[in-house]
Motif scaffolding. Structure first.
Motif, mmCIF file in Angstrom:
data_model
loop_
_atom_site.group_PDB
_atom_site.id
_atom_site.type_symbol
_atom_site.label_atom_id
_atom_site.label_comp_id
_atom_site.label_asym_id
_atom_site.label_seq_id
_atom_site.Cartn_x
_atom_site.Cartn_y
_atom_site.Cartn_z
ATOM 1 N N ALA A 20 0.835 -1.212 0.000
ATOM 2 C CA ALA A 20 0.000 0.000 0.000
ATOM 3 C C ALA A 20 0.864 1.253 0.000
ATOM 4 N N MET A 21 1.927 1.259 0.788
ATOM 5 C CA MET A 21 2.835 2.410 0.810
ATOM 6 C C MET A 21 3.534 2.572 -0.534
ATOM 7 N N ARG A 22 3.916 1.447 -1.138
ATOM 8 C CA ARG A 22 4.612 1.497 -2.428
ATOM 9 C C ARG A 22 3.712 2.100 -3.512
ATOM 10 N N ARG A 23 2.418 1.827 -3.446
ATOM 11 C CA ARG A 23 1.499 2.372 -4.454
ATOM 12 C C ARG A 23 1.155 3.836 -4.196
ATOM 13 N N THR A 24 1.406 4.309 -2.978
ATOM 14 C CA THR A 24 1.040 5.676 -2.617
ATOM 15 C C THR A 24 2.171 6.666 -2.857
#
Length: 527
Positions: A473-477
């Motif tokens: 999720a952090m990588r996509r944000t």
């Protein structure tokens, strides 16, 4: 004064075997000591005082980046919490010492006690079982770790046994991150002085002014510590004989002058439940993932709205300092910096200059940028950050030392606290948010619930799956995902911990406030 000194009588002796050790006396360590008081913890602090980075890793001008009410424990308010100014580092240390006074934490604290190593007593397979720590139980009625402690100037190391260890050594300070250069292009060829910001923190105000006055100074970096350092350099060089300070900027980040955007309070954009509904959460499921994709234009609109204000308010284009990435990527990775007063005023007076460079090296008379440009310098400051996780690796034994970071460079922590493969140990203070104090306090409360048997951990496999989902999720944000930052889903993160504890998830008095009012520490007073 005599009463205060008596009240601050610290621990002088440690039993050979105890239940809980806490390593580090900063914000997280103090919060852990308070929440785990029922276990009579032993808190080892390497320095002569508590306060962590706020005591030992700050400049004279360093201030908190958030207002006082957003940076306080849920059960201990600032005396002057209505003061609109951001607290100085000295005020923060006073506040933390007052917190230790209020809850009688000094009796757990052993100052000047440096942990030099830990040994695992649980056997070779304990970290690789179906249930965390073998049984899933944090306290197993027998010592699981042995902690080696050096005190004073003595080289002798005393070893103490504990059932459970809480690591609160922090991500900042102690271990500087140093750039690496090819042979013949490092600081050894430079005629001037090279200093990391960590060493600068140890100087008095008079020493810093004397060091920088009349010198050609280069500051490497463009995050909060570099910005503060450049401003102090400019202030020292005002008047006749002063020289400009040059900031060497590799990666641009958005900077913010205040918590107001086009007259609207900043919390409206990221700190309410409604605002955070726009952003992806870890492990959120198919339906919500589809919703997040549909709401992408709204997220982009919020980011552009903030960017438009910053581009209007600050001379970012004038100095070539406007980032190409969206504002939300810096917010989601906790890289947004609040500008100190007068920073761009100094730039307008040509006391602070900016140079963009993706690479650089030293020369005899200064630094050379990747395009061949030479910048003369008498003094080069490296505001290049810290290797806080190296502090953990330095004391942890194998095989756990090699497990601290995953393949993406992230510390995989379930609920930001438990490493699925490191048994009978917790890590607090390694997750960032808009208020790191609140983040640490709630995790310590959650940890107290775990040690108190209020809930059980999932299996190791489930925890690994959860932390992998959080990393995704952090990588996509944000492209800066290696910083474990929960700013865009902090309320959801708190909800999960409250649910584990059996506490109320929705903390506001009515549905309107639940949607539109900002969440802060005071919402999480213990039920």
């Amino acid at each position: 004064m005599a009463q205060q000194q008596q009240a601050r009588c610290t621990r002088k002796a440690v039993p050979p075997s105890s239940r809980v050790a806490i390593i580090g006396g900063g914000i997280s360590g103090l919060a852990a000591a308070k929440q785990l008081a029922a276990h009579d913890p032993v808190l080892f602090e390497a320095t002569p005082s508590v306060g962590g980075v706020w005591k030992h890793c700050v400049y004279r001008s360093t201030r908190l980046q958030t207002p006082r009410p957003d940076y306080e424990f849920s059960d201990y308010s600032w005396r002057n919490r209505d003061d609109p100014s951001f607290p100085t580092h000295a005020e923060i240390v006073d506040y933390l010492e007052g917190y230790a006074d209020r809850f009688d934490l000094w009796r757990y604290i052993m100052l000047g006690a440096k942990v030099v190593g830990v040994k695992f007593l649980g056997g070779a397979a304990a970290g690789f079982t179906e249930l965390w720590s073998g049984t899933g139980e944090p306290l197993q009625g027998k010592p699981m770790w042995e902690v080696g402690v050096a005190t004073g100037d003595s080289d002798a190391v005393q070893w103490y046994k504990f059932e459970f260890v809480v690591m609160c050594t922090g991500k900042y300070g102690d271990v500087p991150r140093m750039p690496v250069f090819p042979p013949g292009k490092g600081p050894e060829v430079f005629k001037g002085k090279v200093m990391h910001s960590l060493d600068y923190c140890k100087l008095s105000e008079e020493e810093t002014v004397e060091l920088m006055r009349g010198k050609k100074v280069v500051v490497v970096g463009y995050k909060k510590s570099a910005i503060d350092l450049a401003l102090e350099c400019a202030q020292a060089n005002q008047g006749e004989g002063g020289e400009a300070c040059t900031m060497l900027v590799r990666t641009l980040h958005w900077v913010v002058p205040s918590y107001s955007i086009w007259g609207l309070p900043f919390f409206l954009f990221y700190s309410t439940r409604l605002a955070q509904f726009l952003y992806e959460r870890p492990n959120q499921g198919l339906f919500r993932s589809m919703l997040c994709r549909l709401m992408s234009p709204l997220r982009s609109g919020v980011s552009k709205f903030i960017e438009s204000y910053l581009a209007w308010k600050l001379p970012l284009a004038k100095y070539g300092l406007r980032p190409e990435h969206p504002f939300v990527e810096d917010y989601a990775s906790c890289q947004m910096a609040i500008l100190p007063d007068g920073f761009f005023d100094m730039a307008d007076r040509d006391l602070i200059r900016f140079r963009r460079a993706s690479g650089w090296c030293f020369s005899e008379n200064g630094v050379v940028l990747d395009d061949g440009t030479q910048v003369e310098a008498d003094l080069v400051f490296l505001a290049t950050g810290f290797e806080g996780k190296d502090k953990l690796r330095a004391v942890l034994p194998e095989p756990f030392r090699g497990l601290v970071l995953d393949k993406s460079g992230i510390m995989p922590l379930y609920r930001g606290t438990i490493h699925p493969l490191i048994p009978n140990m917790a890590f607090v203070g390694y997750v960032e948010s808009v208020s790191n104090l609140h983040t640490s306090e709630l995790r310590c409360r959650w940890l107290a619930g775990l040690l108190g048997g209020r809930f059980e951990l999932p299996s190791v496999e489930e925890m690994v799956r959860h932390v992998d989902g959080e990393a995704e999720a952090m990588r996509r944000t944000t492209r800066f995902y290696r910083r474990h930052c929960i700013s865009t889903y902090s309320i959801h993160d708190s909800d999960a911990m409250c649910a584990d504890l059996g506490a109320r998830v929705h903390r506001k008095p009515n549905w309107l406030a639940e949607l539109l009012a900002p969440y802060n520490n005071q919402d999480y007073k213990e039920d």
